[in-house]
Design an enzyme around this catalytic site. Structure first.
Site: not given
Ligand SMILES: NC(=O)c1ccc[n+]([C@@H]2O[C@H](COP(=O)([O-])OP(=O)(O)OC[C@H]3O[C@@H](n4cnc5c(N)ncnc54)[C@H](O)[C@@H]3O)[C@@H](O)[C@H]2O)c1
Length: 369
Positions: A64, A75, A88, A244-246, A348
């Site tokens: 992406r 993105e 998307k 979440g690591g993305d 056209k």
């Molecule tokens: N891989 C994928 O396909 C994909 C798709 C969608 C979202 N994501 C990623 O998923 C993650 C979550 O998205 P979301 O919409 O739920 O976000 P969100 O902000 O609604 O929720 C994230 C939660 O993580 C908590 N958090 C942060 N640091 C923390 C830690 N060290 N320990 C425990 N909890 C912690 C926060 O307090 C929060 O409640 C994001 O990083 C997002 O980019 C990935």
């Protein structure tokens, strides 16, 4: 009136409404999921995602395109096969929730490759949560130990309930061990899933939540090189679903967790930039999920091996999700036609759409002189 002025039609027509894209709003998507049921939608999406992963070579794929700022990322995620194209738009801004906005917001388009005509313009915020959970559970079905019943869920924000329910329905998880640095997020999850049939255990730390878990899902949001899961927390046979690591500079797993595990990814060129493996050397061994689904490469090698699905989210999953939402919306009669493309009798005569009908007649008359 001469022959030519008769022949020149008004450039505008309203008749071919069916050729306009269907617009599925956020409200329509909620109605669709409520009417079909969340379980049905997660299962349907997982089937679509699996079917599209199985025909991996049919797709024109690319990593992406990401635009980064200090606080987040925006993105674009395009992909196509011979018949359909999708993209998307999605953001990731972990600090958004403090100002009342979601961390992740998305919309997207499905289009016809033969003509380029958009066929669907859709919300993808709710859809992304569904497709991400469906992909995670699909990966776990093929990588986790089949008797996995207990999942640690670290990060209890917007995505978390969808992950929980996808793992309950597709993988047979019956117990969740929960942790979030924000206790209110966990309270919200517990309230939302109180009637789900899942046993919910609130934990005081990631280490406590991970203890005794068969599967560990990390779905936190923090634009930082975090090490939420460390090697000392691992137990033999665990499957880690790292969601979440993305994004560059945004990780959840310590490097030694990856070293100790067999790592699976969606699309290697994208994951090397965005996934937890961004910390690893460029030749760090990974297996792509589609290879496991097709049976061309093995998944888990033993009951004691630790497996990691280093999920970043790939355009193919949105392509499949958009197809699912499109056909479901058509069946349920949801959404409305969006007047996105100018409708012209003479394709056209785009300029003619700017003319008022009287000027149109005048222009026709001029042409006929
Ligand atoms: N891989 C994928 O396909 C994909 C798709 C969608 C979202 N994501 C990623 O998923 C993650 C979550 O998205 P979301 O919409 O739920 O976000 P969100 O902000 O609604 O929720 C994230 C939660 O993580 C908590 N958090 C942060 N640091 C923390 C830690 N060290 N320990 C425990 N909890 C912690 C926060 O307090 C929060 O409640 C994001 O990083 C997002 O980019 C990935």
């Amino acid at each position: 009136m001469n022959r030519l002025s008769k022949a020149l039609p008004s450039p505008l027509t309203t008749t071919p409404l069916a050729t306009q894209p269907l617009y599925l709003s956020a409200t329509d998507a909620v109605t669709l999921v409520r009417r079909l049921g969340l379980k049905h939608c997660i299962e349907g999406m997982a089937q679509h995602i699996r079917a599209d992963f199985l025909r991996w070579p049919d797709f024109d794929k690319s990593a992406r395109v990401a635009h980064h700022s200090q606080v987040g990322v925006i993105e674009l995620m395009p992909i196509s096969d011979d018949t359909a194209y999708s993209f998307k738009y999605v953001n990731g801004h972990p600090q958004n929730t403090a100002i009342g906005l979601p961390t992740v917001m998305a919309f997207g388009v499905l289009a016809d490759v033969a003509t380029g005509l958009p066929t669907l313009v859709s919300e993808l915020t709710l859809t992304t949560a569904l497709r991400t959970a469906a992909t995670s559970a699909l990966a776990a079905q093929n990588l986790a130990r089949p008797n996995s019943r207990v999942m640690a869920l670290i990060g209890n924000g917007a995505q978390s309930e969808f992950q929980a329910l996808a793992f309950q329905h597709l993988q047979g998880i019956n117990t969740l061990r929960l942790f979030d640095i924000d206790p209110l997020a966990t309270t919200k999850l517990v309230a939302n899933l109180s009637h789900s049939g899942l046993k919910l255990q609130v934990c005081a730390s990631t280490a406590e939540a991970v203890q005794g878990a068969d599967i560990v899902t990390t779905v936190t949001a923090d634009k930082a090189c975090a090490t939420i899961v460390t090697a000392d927390m691992l137990e033999p046979g665990m499957h880690i679903n790292a969601v979440g690591g993305d994004c560059p500079g945004k990780t959840e797993l310590a490097a030694d967790v990856l070293e100790m595990s067999k790592v699976f990814v969606e699309f290697t060129p994208q994951t090397r930039i965005e996934g937890d493996i961004q910390q690893m050397p460029a030749d760090f061994a990974v297996t792509e999920l589609w290879e496991v689904l097709r049976g061309t490469r093995p998944g888990r090698d033993s009951d004691t091996q630790i497996t990691v699905f280093d999920s970043v989210g790939f355009a193919l999953e949105d392509f499949a999700a958009l197809r699912f939402m499109h056909s479901a919306a058509l069946k349920l009669g949801l959404g409305e036609r969006l007047a996105l493309i100018p409708q012209m009798v003479d394709p056209k005569n785009l300029f003619g759409t700017l003319l008022t009908s009287s000027r149109c007649t005048a222009a026709s008359a001029q042409l006929s002189e």
